[in-house]
Design a protein around this motif. Structure first.
Motif, PDB file in Angstrom:
ATOM      1  N   TYR A 169       0.858  -1.192   0.000  1.00 11.54           N
ATOM      2  CA  TYR A 169       0.000   0.000   0.000  1.00 11.54           C
ATOM      3  C   TYR A 169       0.889   1.235   0.000  1.00 11.54           C
ATOM      4  CZ  TYR A 169      -3.012   3.752   1.572  1.00 11.54           C
ATOM      5  OH  TYR A 169      -3.669   4.950   1.681  1.00 11.54           O
ATOM      6  N   SER A 173       0.377   7.859  -2.837  1.00 12.21           N
ATOM      7  CA  SER A 173      -0.557   7.874  -3.973  1.00 12.21           C
ATOM      8  C   SER A 173      -1.889   7.214  -3.623  1.00 12.21           C
ATOM      9  CB  SER A 173       0.059   7.141  -5.168  1.00 12.21           C
ATOM     10  OG  SER A 173       0.311   5.782  -4.855  1.00 12.21           O
ATOM     11  N   LYS A 174      -2.012   6.707  -2.395  1.00 12.11           N
ATOM     12  CA  LYS A 174      -3.222   6.029  -1.919  1.00 12.11           C
ATOM     13  C   LYS A 174      -3.617   4.906  -2.871  1.00 12.11           C
ATOM     14  CE  LYS A 174      -5.052   9.993   0.631  1.00 12.11           C
ATOM     15  NZ  LYS A 174      -6.198  10.898   0.838  1.00 12.11           N
ATOM     16  N   SER A 175      -2.671   4.033  -3.136  1.00 14.61           N
ATOM     17  CA  SER A 175      -2.919   2.964  -4.100  1.00 14.61           C
ATOM     18  C   SER A 175      -2.518   1.608  -3.531  1.00 14.61           C
ATOM     19  CB  SER A 175      -2.149   3.237  -5.397  1.00 14.61           C
ATOM     20  OG  SER A 175      -0.761   3.336  -5.146  1.00 14.61           O
ATOM     21  N   LEU A 177      -1.328  -2.231  -4.655  1.00 13.98           N
ATOM     22  CA  LEU A 177      -0.694  -2.924  -5.768  1.00 13.98           C
ATOM     23  C   LEU A 177      -0.953  -4.420  -5.687  1.00 13.98           C
ATOM     24  CD1 LEU A 177       2.753  -1.082  -5.857  1.00 13.98           C
ATOM     25  CD2 LEU A 177       0.643  -0.495  -7.044  1.00 13.98           C
ATOM     26  N   LYS A 198      -3.357  -2.413 -10.044  1.00 14.35           N
ATOM     27  CA  LYS A 198      -3.270  -1.221  -9.204  1.00 14.35           C
ATOM     28  C   LYS A 198      -4.654  -0.610  -9.008  1.00 14.35           C
ATOM     29  CE  LYS A 198      -0.688   3.126  -8.756  1.00 14.35           C
ATOM     30  NZ  LYS A 198       0.335   4.007  -9.392  1.00 14.35           N
ATOM     31  N   ALA A 199      -5.021  -0.366  -7.762  1.00  9.06           N
ATOM     32  CA  ALA A 199      -6.286   0.298  -7.434  1.00  9.06           C
ATOM     33  C   ALA A 199      -5.978   1.577  -6.658  1.00  9.06           C
ATOM     34  CB  ALA A 199      -7.179  -0.616  -6.613  1.00  9.06           C
ATOM     35  N   ILE A 200      -6.526   2.697  -7.117  1.00  2.81           N
ATOM     36  CA  ILE A 200      -6.262   4.004  -6.503  1.00  2.81           C
ATOM     37  C   ILE A 200      -7.522   4.509  -5.812  1.00  2.81           C
ATOM     38  CG2 ILE A 200      -5.532   6.384  -6.946  1.00  2.81           C
ATOM     39  CD1 ILE A 200      -4.076   5.383  -9.407  1.00  2.81           C
ATOM     40  N   GLU A 202     -10.024   7.240  -4.560  1.00  4.76           N
ATOM     41  CA  GLU A 202     -10.439   8.610  -4.858  1.00  4.76           C
ATOM     42  C   GLU A 202     -11.167   9.173  -3.647  1.00  4.76           C
ATOM     43  OE1 GLU A 202     -12.755   8.684  -8.399  1.00  4.76           O
ATOM     44  OE2 GLU A 202     -11.022   8.377  -9.721  1.00  4.76           O
ATOM     45  N   TRP A 208     -12.550   2.967  -4.791  1.00  3.06           N
ATOM     46  CA  TRP A 208     -11.301   2.527  -5.400  1.00  3.06           C
ATOM     47  C   TRP A 208     -11.494   2.397  -6.902  1.00  3.06           C
ATOM     48  CZ3 TRP A 208      -6.919   2.051  -2.500  1.00  3.06           C
ATOM     49  CH2 TRP A 208      -7.085   2.007  -1.106  1.00  3.06           C
ATOM     50  N   SER A 210      -9.740   1.530 -10.821  1.00  4.39           N
ATOM     51  CA  SER A 210      -8.674   0.790 -11.493  1.00  4.39           C
ATOM     52  C   SER A 210      -8.774   0.988 -12.997  1.00  4.39           C
ATOM     53  CB  SER A 210      -8.784  -0.699 -11.153  1.00  4.39           C
ATOM     54  OG  SER A 210      -7.849  -1.447 -11.891  1.00  4.39           O
ATOM     55  N   SER A 241      -8.669   4.450   2.381  1.00 10.72           N
ATOM     56  CA  SER A 241      -7.213   4.579   2.452  1.00 10.72           C
ATOM     57  C   SER A 241      -6.728   4.717   3.894  1.00 10.72           C
ATOM     58  CB  SER A 241      -6.752   5.786   1.628  1.00 10.72           C
ATOM     59  OG  SER A 241      -7.320   6.983   2.137  1.00 10.72           O
TER      60      SER A 241
END
Length: 369
Positions: A169, A173-175, A177, A198-200, A202, A208, A210, A241
């Motif tokens: 984690y 970038s709050k993502s 992997l 990769k999931a980000i 928002e 999340w 992708s 996050s």
């Protein structure tokens, strides 16, 4: 082991252990006094914190103690004219250096065990030994590697009606992997799987996102599973996050073996792990430094005269060299931590310079060996 080797060994060990004790006492006094001056911690907590950090200080203490042990050993033999007698009796300078190398190798093994295994174990017990340890001591704060992993190097977590795993984690970038979500139904049967590289997260939508994902649905019925490949989409993950910040644990709680495999796994995901590699390489470099500094100090055997011996000069040399050595190591480590220099160069540059210097010295004096 010959009697001459026994004499050299006992003399070296005496000064080496004396140096270790002296440095430990100096560090202990400084750390305990500064800790006891604080008002928000108890004397017990200060003492426990110091004991937790003590094995980690072996990386700084042992290399310099090897240098001190060799310098003072040779100085003592010179002052009694024993060094000249040893070489006159047929004990070559090469045998003397090999004896020193074997002794420093023993010190290197002890050092890497303390820093690579005992220190992580002590760190892992910090919250048991000291209540709210991270808020009371800066040195015990979490250092951004993730929590417990299973063999593959992935972190596993249980959600409301699913399990999910991820490699790393990234809080900046709050993502997430290598995210994998395994959903189950009311009967606890595996219903579907979702995979994404990769999931980000928002913040605006609390969801999340992708760029691409793979779903396998219908695993809990008798029909053929459905395979769905999606482009940009929303990932069904209830955790935010902020929840993943709580999953972080101290990198120092991973022993040398576990740290190597974990960094190897997360390094495949393209994560910048320079800071963690520096910490890993530093433990190895400290062990190498034990040997190199011992051999470096043994250069004076090519001048075995008693007139060359000076206890005051030896003390001054050890003090100045210790400061320069620690400053150089710290400076190069900072270059590695900030990615301005590759971690392997940041950790081993000083050692490589020593190897070149020692090679030149011993080649120059090869006729005397």
């Amino acid at each position: 082991m010959t009697k001459l080797q026994q004499m050299i060994t006992l003399t070296w060990l005496k000064f080496f252990l004396g140096s270790v004790i002296a440095f430990v006492l100096l560090m202990s006094i400084a750390n305990l006094i500064s800790g006891l001056l604080r008002t928000n911690v108890t004397a017990y907590e200060v003492l426990i914190n110091h004991l937790i950090e003590l094995p980690g200080n072996a990386s700084k203490i042992f290399p310099v103690s090897c240098l001190t042990g060799t310098l003072f050993c040779i100085n003592k033999l010179q002052s009694r004219n024993e060094l000249v007698a040893i070489f006159a009796a047929g004990f070559s300078r090469m045998k003397f250096v090999l004896t020193i190398i074997i002794l420093s190798l023993f010190a290197a093994v002890v050092q890497i065990y303390l820093a690579g295994y005992i220190y992580p174990f002590a760190k892992s017990k910090k919250n048991i030994l000291i209540e709210q340890s991270e808020t009371k001591f800066r040195n015990l704060k979490t250092k951004a590697l993730t929590s417990s992993t299973i063999g593959t190097g992935k972190i596993w977590f249980k959600g409301s009606n699913y399990f999910f795993s991820f490699t790393h984690y990234d809080k900046f970038s709050k993502s997430l992997l290598d995210l994998g979500i395994y959903a189950y139904d009311r009967n606890y049967l595996l219903a579907g799987k979702t995979f994404t590289t990769k999931a980000i997260f928002e913040t605006a939508t609390n969801q999340w996102k992708s760029d691409s994902s793979l779903q396998i649905l219908g695993l809990n019925n008798h029909e053929h599973p459905r395979l769905i490949v999606s482009g940009p989409s929303t990932i069904a993950l209830a955790e935010t996050s902020d929840d993943f910040l709580k999953l972080e644990s101290d990198i120092n709680s991973l022993n040398l073996h576990s740290l190597y495999y974990y960094l190897k796994n997360i390094g495949r995901s393209g994560i910048n792990i320079d800071e963690y590699l520096v910490q890993f390489y530093d433990k190895i470099n400290a062990a190498i430094s034990c040997i190199l500094l011992s051999v470096f100090a043994a250069v004076s055997i090519f001048r075995p005269n008693r007139r060359q011996s000076s206890f005051g000069k030896t003390i001054a040399f050890v003090f100045v060299f210790t400061l320069i050595f620690w400053l150089l190591i710290s400076y190069f480590q900072e270059l590695g931590n900030s990615s301005r220099l590759a971690p392997i160069y940041a950790c081993f540059s000083v050692s490589f310079a020593f190897i070149i210097y020692l090679t030149c010295i011993y080649i120059k004096n090869r006729k005397l060996t």
